[in-house]
Write a protein that holds these residues in place. Structure first.
Motif, PDB file in Angstrom:
ATOM      1  N   VAL A  21     -26.422  58.484 -23.458  1.00 39.08           N
ATOM      2  CA  VAL A  21     -26.412  59.838 -22.908  1.00 39.08           C
ATOM      3  C   VAL A  21     -27.823  60.421 -22.929  1.00 39.08           C
ATOM      4  CG1 VAL A  21     -25.352  62.124 -23.046  1.00 39.08           C
ATOM      5  CG2 VAL A  21     -24.091  60.120 -23.874  1.00 39.08           C
ATOM      6  N   PRO A  22     -28.400  60.718 -21.763  1.00 37.02           N
ATOM      7  CA  PRO A  22     -29.705  61.400 -21.768  1.00 37.02           C
ATOM      8  C   PRO A  22     -29.555  62.828 -22.281  1.00 37.02           C
ATOM      9  CG  PRO A  22     -28.892  61.154 -19.522  1.00 37.02           C
ATOM     10  CD  PRO A  22     -27.924  60.422 -20.403  1.00 37.02           C
ATOM     11  N   MET A  23     -30.433  63.196 -23.198  1.00 37.36           N
ATOM     12  CA  MET A  23     -30.371  64.506 -23.859  1.00 37.36           C
ATOM     13  C   MET A  23     -31.734  65.187 -23.783  1.00 37.36           C
ATOM     14  SD  MET A  23     -27.217  64.627 -25.260  1.00 37.36           S
ATOM     15  CE  MET A  23     -27.374  65.925 -26.495  1.00 37.36           C
ATOM     16  N   ARG A  24     -31.725  66.489 -24.025  1.00 33.51           N
ATOM     17  CA  ARG A  24     -32.979  67.225 -24.179  1.00 33.51           C
ATOM     18  C   ARG A  24     -32.735  68.401 -25.116  1.00 33.51           C
ATOM     19  NH1 ARG A  24     -34.014  70.551 -18.537  1.00 33.51           N
ATOM     20  NH2 ARG A  24     -31.930  71.431 -18.317  1.00 33.51           N
ATOM     21  N   VAL A  55     -19.613  68.765 -13.745  1.00 30.62           N
ATOM     22  CA  VAL A  55     -18.903  69.452 -12.662  1.00 30.62           C
ATOM     23  C   VAL A  55     -17.418  69.521 -12.957  1.00 30.62           C
ATOM     24  CG1 VAL A  55     -18.243  69.292 -10.231  1.00 30.62           C
ATOM     25  CG2 VAL A  55     -20.631  68.933 -10.903  1.00 30.62           C
ATOM     26  N   ARG A  56     -16.844  68.425 -13.447  1.00 30.07           N
ATOM     27  CA  ARG A  56     -15.420  68.433 -13.793  1.00 30.07           C
ATOM     28  C   ARG A  56     -15.128  69.447 -14.896  1.00 30.07           C
ATOM     29  NH1 ARG A  56     -16.286  62.764 -13.470  1.00 30.07           N
ATOM     30  NH2 ARG A  56     -16.237  62.580 -15.750  1.00 30.07           N
ATOM     31  N   LEU A  57     -15.995  69.517 -15.893  1.00 33.25           N
ATOM     32  CA  LEU A  57     -15.804  70.488 -16.974  1.00 33.25           C
ATOM     33  C   LEU A  57     -15.894  71.920 -16.443  1.00 33.25           C
ATOM     34  CD1 LEU A  57     -17.924  68.810 -19.792  1.00 33.25           C
ATOM     35  CD2 LEU A  57     -15.425  68.933 -19.667  1.00 33.25           C
ATOM     36  N   GLY A  71     -23.279  75.582 -18.700  1.00 35.23           N
ATOM     37  CA  GLY A  71     -24.019  74.343 -18.693  1.00 35.23           C
ATOM     38  C   GLY A  71     -24.665  74.073 -17.357  1.00 35.23           C
ATOM     39  N   PRO A  72     -25.238  72.887 -17.208  1.00 31.48           N
ATOM     40  CA  PRO A  72     -26.071  72.595 -16.036  1.00 31.48           C
ATOM     41  C   PRO A  72     -25.329  72.533 -14.710  1.00 31.48           C
ATOM     42  CG  PRO A  72     -25.774  70.635 -17.405  1.00 31.48           C
ATOM     43  CD  PRO A  72     -25.245  71.783 -18.186  1.00 31.48           C
ATOM     44  N   ALA A  73     -23.994  72.519 -14.722  1.00 35.84           N
ATOM     45  CA  ALA A  73     -23.267  72.515 -13.450  1.00 35.84           C
ATOM     46  C   ALA A  73     -23.190  73.900 -12.819  1.00 35.84           C
ATOM     47  CB  ALA A  73     -21.852  71.961 -13.643  1.00 35.84           C
ATOM     48  N   LEU A  74     -23.574  74.932 -13.564  1.00 37.21           N
ATOM     49  CA  LEU A  74     -23.533  76.295 -13.025  1.00 37.21           C
ATOM     50  C   LEU A  74     -24.822  76.591 -12.264  1.00 37.21           C
ATOM     51  CD1 LEU A  74     -22.107  78.381 -16.005  1.00 37.21           C
ATOM     52  CD2 LEU A  74     -20.878  77.514 -14.014  1.00 37.21           C
ATOM     53  N   ASP A  92     -28.820  66.036 -20.465  1.00 39.12           N
ATOM     54  CA  ASP A  92     -29.804  66.096 -19.383  1.00 39.12           C
ATOM     55  C   ASP A  92     -29.135  65.531 -18.132  1.00 39.12           C
ATOM     56  OD1 ASP A  92     -32.070  66.355 -17.913  1.00 39.12           O
ATOM     57  OD2 ASP A  92     -33.368  65.233 -19.278  1.00 39.12           O
ATOM     58  N   ALA A  93     -28.299  66.377 -17.510  1.00 33.67           N
ATOM     59  CA  ALA A  93     -27.430  65.910 -16.436  1.00 33.67           C
ATOM     60  C   ALA A  93     -28.190  65.412 -15.220  1.00 33.67           C
ATOM     61  CB  ALA A  93     -26.464  67.019 -16.034  1.00 33.67           C
ATOM     62  N   GLY A  94     -29.416  65.878 -15.022  1.00 33.37           N
ATOM     63  CA  GLY A  94     -30.195  65.447 -13.873  1.00 33.37           C
ATOM     64  C   GLY A  94     -30.644  64.002 -13.942  1.00 33.37           C
TER      65      GLY A  94
END
Length: 260
Positions: A244-247, A155-157, A166-169, A143-145
């Motif tokens: 690590v926040p997850m969902r 973002v690095r990945l 993933g969520p950086a896209l 849960d990157a937010g």
């Protein structure tokens, strides 16, 4: 630099040990939501777990009393499952399920459906479940937010891995299993389950190695990525203990006209 394109089961067979060692399990709330949305009690339910991999979801279902047949295309993935899980397993393709019509209460895809044909796989699942049965798919994701360090890691990945998803896209979303279920005539419900994972930095990095977009890097690129991520994450978690926040996204499709 990436390897030549491989089938997903070949990619995951190559990192089966990392997958088995460090991929997260699913929270208890996921299984409670599965029962609620499907209307099926897991205790005693007949379940076909498609793309079972090393058995994370299989064991979760078994622990709650389900009778599970675990199915995967990867020999090494299934070998890891068999080494620690007592249940029936099949080396088979989720697009052509080797079962008679109406033999299962549930067909499940945990972290797997996006590797299958979206139409054929759901049609096969609908064929295999009983008239009162259901089809379910779910995905764990970070849960990157909810954490700046996690957003920066994603973002690095994305910058380093050609096949990153993933969520950086921009516009990224979960695989469209709900739409595929609806197109197949199922009555669909969706939900998100939020949870927090406590994990050691070494295990977090091992988990990264098991993701397809990292696993398809050449060895030098992968090791350089691991060195960089260890350095960056150690700045945040100096003692090596990460939070690590997850969902989890869950979609369940029930046959029209089944019990309310």
């Amino acid at each position: 630099m990436t390897r030549a394109r491989e089938d997903s089961h070949q990619v995951f067979d190559r990192v089966a040990e990392a997958y088995d060692a460090a991929r997260p399990e699913y929270p208890e709330a996921l299984y409670l939501a599965l029962e609620e949305l499907s209307g099926i009690r897991l205790q005693g339910a007949r379940v076909v777990d498609v793309g079972a991999g090393t058995g994370i979801s299989t064991r979760g279902l078994l622990d709650r009393g389900a009778r599970v047949v675990a199915l995967d295309r990867g020999n090494r993935m299934l070998a890891r499952l068999r080494a620690r899980t007592a249940c029936e397993t099949l080396l088979a393709d989720g697009n052509t399920l080797p079962f008679r019509d109406g033999v299962s209460d549930l067909v499940t895809y945990a972290q797997a459906w996006h590797w299958l044909d979206p139409v054929l796989s759901i049609a096969e699942a609908v064929r295999v479940v009983t008239p009162e049965g259901a089809v379910a798919g779910w995905w764990n994701s970070v849960d990157a937010g909810k954490a700046d360090w996690l957003a920066a890691c994603q973002v690095r990945l994305a910058d380093s891995c050609e096949g990153y998803t993933g969520p950086a896209l921009p516009g990224w979303s979960m695989p469209p299993i709900a739409e595929a279920m609806a197109d197949a005539g199922l009555r669909v419900e969706e939900t998100w389950i939020h949870w927090t994972r406590g994990v050691l930095l070494d295990d977090f990095l091992t988990d990264l190695r098991s993701h397809s977009y990292v696993a398809t890097l050449d060895q030098e690129a992968m090791e350089n990525l691991m060195i960089r991520e260890r350095a960056e994450l150690t700045k945040v978690f100096g003692d090596g203990r990460m939070t690590v926040p997850m969902r989890v996204y869950l979609a369940v499709g029930r046959k029209a006209g089944d019990r309310p």
